[in-house]
Design an enzyme around this catalytic site. Structure first.
Site: not given
Ligand code: PLP
Length: 387
Positions: A73, A184, A204, A206, A243, A330
């Protein structure tokens, strides 16, 4: 909560990998700031450099072109800005194009004004119309400033895979920039920044078994970069001050290595996903598997059980020990209508359920899912009789 659980929500967040956790713990056990010149600081810097190499390798990019952020994000918010720098000069971007089915972090348009953002439609399979993009970009005059197109590589709800190289050809032809949300796709599709023709990728941690709260911008070159979102101490070569979260970055780096290795096992994941879908079709004859004929991620299935409210179905699965999500959950945890389904012209269904699996998913999860689906189908049939 049922004692036995089956976690089928990898697209929301994948389980933390042991190697990622071990790398994080090692960092947390020692002091030091990566900006310090003493041994402890240099050790932290070495951890970041190692992770940078690993994330770069996952995308066939140069480690010099990886900027760590707090997640995808933040990466999107940094990239979706009219203000860019080309070497020492500045470059102003005139317009942003996003896909109507993009993740909200792109769809929101970042720092562009509402009249500078165009949402591009997708078809019933969730795919962009590349010719329509060409027409749209062709309409722009040179005075309108450069355009930036931001799109997902693979959709988080439906798993649909966009033809990124084709999109890139059109964007480059029109002299624009391309930002690709590869969140993804990582660990599920090969990501080669050059072959894709992307100027920037978003990742991302996670979603690939690293910790939450880490992500990256990977760029094709470090000459052209957005104005930083976070300014201050000049970390990340001035592109993202503050940092560094070294432990999270270390975990992300290890997860990136494993994501690359796991590409080799992706067909086994696809076979298993297909067996989950077969269970759905066996018990619920009218189930709709969204975009099942389109190019899709091997691990994802978005499905609609007609007549059953998504929230009700989700609770039924949860009570049966199964964690899956409404494609459109959401942040409040409530189920809203899915903008992805709406963009595909399936808005009358409101929302759908998404199961998303990974390398750790196996027979136990499949058996639990089969039982849960059977239970839901039986209750639905009884309700149908009573009505
Ligand atoms: N883009 C996609 C396609 C995602 O599935 C997600 C997370 O749901 C994000 C962006 C946002 O990732 P983050 O949780 O690292 O902000």
């Amino acid at each position: 909560m049922a004692a036995e659980r089956a976690y089928l929500d990898y697209n929301a967040s994948a389980p933390l990998l042991d190697k990622a956790k071990a790398a994080m713990l090692a960092v947390l056990e020692s002091p030091g700031n990566a900006s310090s010149v003493h041994g402890e600081g240099r050790a932290k810097r070495a951890v970041i450099d190692r992770a940078r190499n690993h994330v770069a390798q996952l995308c066939n990019a140069s480690p010099d072109n990886v900027v760590f952020t707090s997640g995808a994000t933040e990466a999107a918010s940094t990239l979706l800005t009219p203000e860019y720098r080309m070497g020492r000069g500045s470059l102003v971007i005139g317009h942003l194009y996003v896909l109507a089915s993009d993740h909200p972090c792109l769809l929101g348009g970042g720092h562009f004004a509402a009249d500078q953002i165009t949402q591009l439609p997708v078809d019933v399979d969730g795919l962009i119309n590349v010719e329509a993009l060409k027409t749209e970009l062709g309409r722009r005059s040179k005075d309108d400033g450069q355009a930036i197109v931001a799109c997902h590589f693979a959709n988080n709800e439906s798993g649909v895979i966009q033809p990124v190289a084709d999109i890139s050809a059109v964007v480059k032809d029109a002299g624009g920039l391309l930002v690709v949300d590869a969140v993804q796709a990582a660990g599920r599709l090969e990501i080669d920044i050059e072959a894709l023709g992307a100027d920037f990728l978003i990742l991302s941690s996670h979603k690939i078994g690293g910790p939450q709260g880490a992500g990256a911008i990977v760029s094709a070159t470090d000459l052209l970069m957005p104005a930083p979102l976070v300014t201050g101490g000049g970390q990340e070569k001035g592109h993202r001050a503050g940092t560094e979260n070294v432990a999270a970055i270390a975990g992300f780096g290890e997860a990136a290595v494993i994501a690359g290795e796991r590409l080799g096992g992706i067909e086994a994941v696809r076979n298993l996903r297909d067996r989950f879908e077969a269970a759905l079709r066996a018990h619920i004859a009218d189930v709709i598997i969204v975009a099942d004929e389109a190019p899709r991620l091997a691990n994802t299935s978005l499905f609609i059980i007609p007549g059953l409210k998504t929230e009700t179905a989700q609770i039924a699965f949860d009570l049966a020990g199964i964690a899956l999500s409404a494609g459109s959950a959401c942040s409040s945890g409530k189920v809203g209508d899915s903008h992805v389904l709406a963009a595909m012209g399936l808005g009358s269904h409101g929302s759908a359920l998404r199961l998303s699996i990974g390398a750790e998913t196996g027979e136990k999860e499949l058996v639990m899912f089969q039982k849960a689906v059977q239970g839901i189908a039986e209750r639905r049939a009884e309700k149908g009789k009573a009505a």
